[in-house]
Design an enzyme around this catalytic site. Sequence first.
Site: not given
Length: 819
Positions: A240-242
């Site tokens: 995932t993106d953060w």
Amino acid sequence: MTSSDSRHARGGPGLRQLRTEMTLAEKASLASGANFWNTTAVDRLGVPSAMLTDGPHGLRKQGGAADHLGLNASIPATCFPPAATLANSWDPGLVERVGTALGAEAAAEDVSVLLGPGLNIKRNPLAGRNFEYFSEDPLLAGTLAAAMVRGIQSRGVAACVKHFAVNSQETHRMSIDEVVDERALHELYLEGFRIAVTEGRPWTVMSSYNKVNGTYANEHRELLTGVLRDTWGFDGLVVTDWGGNNDRVAGLLAGNALEMPSTDGVTDREIVRAVESGRLDEAVLDARVDELLTLLDRTAGARVDDEAVDRAAHHELAVEAARRSLVLLRNEGDALPLGPGAGRVAVVGDFAARPRYQGAGSSLVNPTRVDDALEALRASDLDVVGFEPGFARRDKPSRRRRDRAVRLAARADVVLLFLGLDESAEAEGVDRTHLRLAANQLALTREIVALGKRVVVVLSGGAPVELPFADDVDAILHAYLPGQGGGRAVADLLTGVANPAGRLAETYPLRGEDIPSSATFGLTEATSEHRESIYLGYRWFDKVGAPVRYPFGHGLSYTTFDHSDLVAGPTSARVTVTNTGDRAGTETVQLYAEAPGAAAGELRAPRELVGYATVPLEPGQSETVEIVYAQHAFDVYDAEAHRWRTVGGTYTVLAGASSRDVRLRAPLAVVGEDWTTPDADHLPHYLTGQIARVDDAEFEALLGRPLPPSRWETGRPLNRDDIIAQARGRGGFASLLHAAIDGTGALLMALGRPHAANNTRFVLDLPFRSVARMSGGRVDDDMLDGLLLMVNRRFLAGVRRVVSAWRARRRSGRAPREN
């Protein structure tokens, strides 16, 4: 044994076999981070932790407190030109060399995954993160990204191509639904990723925050499994993106293996409950764990002694990369290069002494050194008679600065005028609202031009701006964001030590409103409607014949090139290039294909880039180059059949120096299927490219479904999936919360801290669920529910819920994880 020692002790082939020895809880723990930057270790079995960190154009490893937005300091690293600049080189070999240097610096710091390159398509120049992306064209973006991946991974460090997919704006990026027709999705927004994946073979891919046609990208099974794995053959890990997880179980089912950062075990427990309840087949979790263990195996040997990293050589590579990537946009009367006989030279503009060399946000690098153009020019053979900043950053009025600069310019024969976008204009989390330069810079330019001197403008910025003065100055050199070696590169190009070779990787419009998506870009709430479909960048400008400031692929040189003998074959074309000038230089030969019926009557761009090559030549030298056509050079994506089709007919292969500077043409008969635009009677404006006239009904006909609501639903309570910006105007605590965040951003901007201001306002686009999941365990779900009660006009009940949850945590002795 430290996690790093453990990694190298148990690294190498074989970690996957340990999965069968893990408990359900241990497998679930591997699906999320241990802290902000590291994966979770299983010490009992010797499964190590791995570090992921930012790095599209330089390593951003934080030595102390961790954050995702560049707020806290990172260790020194080479800051190479960002992707927007490197793309202008059109040189995969150069980009691969930069990637190799990035991989070496990451390996020296025990980093396993470098989060880059970014290669989202530049839909609109206003997008705040465009400086991190390569191009408006998927072939150019994909081939350069693949080269970067190969370079990084050559040092045993995993590259991470991002953000998959359709991350086209920063406004409301964590909730926005990108509504795009299936053909445009595949031909534009996915094609660059396809090339990067199939040619670069990255070990990781990062999913984007946004939704794609109603489904979060991280939960989009068709994208993460059907396209990425089943069609393209990706065999790595999706992260995932953060803070980009919505539903953890849905993400696992779709194909995501790793959520970052740590959620303090919240989503780990969700996974365990889902397996125990039967909602999640444990075999799915096993597959995701195997992907993580494979990544650990692949990166186990990534180690370079820090002493073996030649920082000086990397700085020289940064200078070289900038030299090859800066673009000479205009050069009337051979105003450049400037030699010793140029006369008195005045340097004007704050950017000459305080360069903008990179963007802001998660890619913010702490450079090992920074060259500025002013010092480099003073060290040259030019007669530099003085410097004045001329204006203040962030458009602050300063008549005194302007007057001093004009007086200096009046004493000179040549004025080098440094203009550009300041730090507040381009950053992760915010989009620009217009394409204009600051008013104080434009006022200064008008007064200097009025002096009648030779004026050379040097532009700084990661994306196009309006240039109302373009026809009034003698030359324009676009430095983009040139990295830490950019100052010397600028001076070398201005003085002729090096010959400009950069070519625009995006179209430069005359005005912001000329761009097809300008009417609604960044202005909607729930959705972003891609009504322009495939007509993006030069594809649209060339379709309707609209004027541009500078076309895609444009760039000048101090020498001249002749193109001849174009031969178009079935799989490639050959063309001869000759340097007809008196200087060594590099030409970028661009191949375009004109499809039959594309000019009018079909939903097709009039021409599309199908290949390119950079050709360095000495004066008088000729070289014949063979350029292989792109895989889908003569294809369209059939949205009804969900597959690519080769469209037969007589095409015209064009060779030239930009999308509009066509030097040669050759016919080519392509064997393929008959194809016409489906449902053409309901798409009249798409056939002609008149996008501004496309109404809801026509866009729905193209999509094949009704449009979702573009505005937020009002009158209902906010929930965890809503973003904090939706608290505005609701009264009570909700309005107070919004005003506090927005006001803090405004205050920081007024105090001259644009990075912190933009990052504070970024908080407004966070979903409420992220408050808990990105808090490192400091806020749990019960506290979050209390916050939502407060926002939804049940303030006292919310306070009681928060206090009760806090007391329960104190009694249980649970503490948040440390970063």
